[in-house]
Write an enzyme that holds these catalytic residues in place. Sequence first.
Site, PDB file in Angstrom:
ATOM      1  N   CYS A  23       0.843  -1.185   0.000  1.00 33.47           N
ATOM      2  CA  CYS A  23       0.000   0.000   0.000  1.00 33.47           C
ATOM      3  C   CYS A  23       0.878   1.235   0.000  1.00 33.47           C
ATOM      4  CB  CYS A  23      -0.873  -0.008   1.246  1.00 33.47           C
ATOM      5  SG  CYS A  23      -1.768   1.522   1.484  1.00 33.47           S
ATOM      6  N   ASP A 106      -3.064  14.326  -7.298  1.00 34.70           N
ATOM      7  CA  ASP A 106      -2.626  14.620  -5.934  1.00 34.70           C
ATOM      8  C   ASP A 106      -1.095  14.608  -5.886  1.00 34.70           C
ATOM      9  OD1 ASP A 106      -1.840  11.880  -5.612  1.00 34.70           O
ATOM     10  OD2 ASP A 106      -3.887  11.363  -5.013  1.00 34.70           O
ATOM     11  N   GLY A 112       3.691   3.013 -11.498  1.00 32.26           N
ATOM     12  CA  GLY A 112       3.627   2.012 -12.564  1.00 32.26           C
ATOM     13  C   GLY A 112       3.395   0.616 -12.014  1.00 32.26           C
ATOM     14  N   ASP A 131      -3.856   2.336  -8.588  1.00 33.41           N
ATOM     15  CA  ASP A 131      -2.898   2.504  -9.681  1.00 33.41           C
ATOM     16  C   ASP A 131      -3.394   1.712 -10.894  1.00 33.41           C
ATOM     17  OD1 ASP A 131      -0.758   2.598 -11.407  1.00 33.41           O
ATOM     18  OD2 ASP A 131       0.761   2.166  -9.869  1.00 33.41           O
ATOM     19  N   GLU A 134      -1.578  -1.370 -12.619  1.00 34.17           N
ATOM     20  CA  GLU A 134      -1.575  -2.727 -12.057  1.00 34.17           C
ATOM     21  C   GLU A 134      -2.546  -3.589 -12.865  1.00 34.17           C
ATOM     22  OE1 GLU A 134       0.556  -3.238  -9.820  1.00 34.17           O
ATOM     23  OE2 GLU A 134       0.917  -1.167  -9.216  1.00 34.17           O
ATOM     24  N   HIS A 155      -8.663  -2.972   2.118  1.00 36.18           N
ATOM     25  CA  HIS A 155      -7.563  -2.391   2.888  1.00 36.18           C
ATOM     26  C   HIS A 155      -7.613  -0.858   2.833  1.00 36.18           C
ATOM     27  CE1 HIS A 155      -3.325  -1.961   4.319  1.00 36.18           C
ATOM     28  NE2 HIS A 155      -3.350  -0.919   3.483  1.00 36.18           N
ATOM     29  N   GLU A 156      -7.743  -0.318   1.623  1.00 38.37           N
ATOM     30  CA  GLU A 156      -7.740   1.144   1.475  1.00 38.37           C
ATOM     31  C   GLU A 156      -8.954   1.775   2.161  1.00 38.37           C
ATOM     32  OE1 GLU A 156      -5.107   2.630   0.478  1.00 38.37           O
ATOM     33  OE2 GLU A 156      -4.127   0.819  -0.258  1.00 38.37           O
ATOM     34  N   HIS A 165      -1.712   1.721   9.480  1.00 37.04           N
ATOM     35  CA  HIS A 165      -1.165   0.367   9.345  1.00 37.04           C
ATOM     36  C   HIS A 165      -0.922  -0.285  10.700  1.00 37.04           C
ATOM     37  CE1 HIS A 165       0.334   1.303   5.057  1.00 37.04           C
ATOM     38  NE2 HIS A 165      -0.817   0.676   5.030  1.00 37.04           N
TER      39      HIS A 165
HETATM   40 ZN   LIG Z   1      -3.966   9.506  -5.433  1.00 32.65          ZN
HETATM   41 ZN   LIG Z   2      -2.273   0.845   3.598  1.00 31.55          ZN
END
Ligand SMILES: [Zn+2]
Ligand SMILES: [Zn+2]
Length: 213
Positions: A23, A106, A112, A131, A134, A155-156, A165
């Site tokens: 992450c 942002d 990548g 991303d 991916e 998770h996000e 975390h």
């Molecule tokens: Zn972003």
């Molecule tokens: Zn995270």
Amino acid sequence: MASLPVTGELNQETLHKMEQPRCGVADISENSPLNFVTGPRKWPKTLLTWRISTYSKTSKLTEFQQRDAIERGLNIWAKHTPLRFQYQTLGRADLNFKFGVRYHGDSDKFDGDGGVLAHATLPTDGEIHFDDEEMWLLGQEAQSKGAELYIVAAHEIGHALGLDHTKVQGALMAPMYVYSSNLQLHSDDISGIQFLYGKRFSRRKSFWWFLRK
Ligand SMILES: [Zn+2]
Ligand SMILES: [Zn+2]
């Protein structure tokens, strides 16, 4: 963060951990406790709206599959808390999901293929970005390649709800991505989210309360 034995040497085990997809949210200080960590803020309400402002353009997953994966990611947290999530197609939502590459609006640009998979902001900002370089996959197909969208989204979303975390291996909020065919929240994840929002009200409780009135 990876709970490696401290040897003072850059050994094979450490190198392997450093190469694992992870992450993009930075790990917190070394002085943190050995369990769930919360950010400085939480949402002041339990009904949150969400939308996907930009779907993946490179994935073979349909928009429906992407939305479904994110919705399952939200539900894994809703199951243990009073939090509820309402989908909307237009306008500003509390939680905004989008896919982007490199500079995507942002200060934290994506890197990548491999490395950072996604990142999110802590409450009450509500930005969750993936991303789009991916290979986003679902279920078994993600076992040996690419990244499982549902797992990464879950998770996000944890970050977007206020969790940082954890050092607990096997927890969803550990910083390294690990494929799982049957994603479950770890007791550490549940303790963390319930510390912020409390437990889910049981149906039975409100039913009896209604009867007593
Ligand atoms: Zn972003
Ligand atoms: Zn995270």
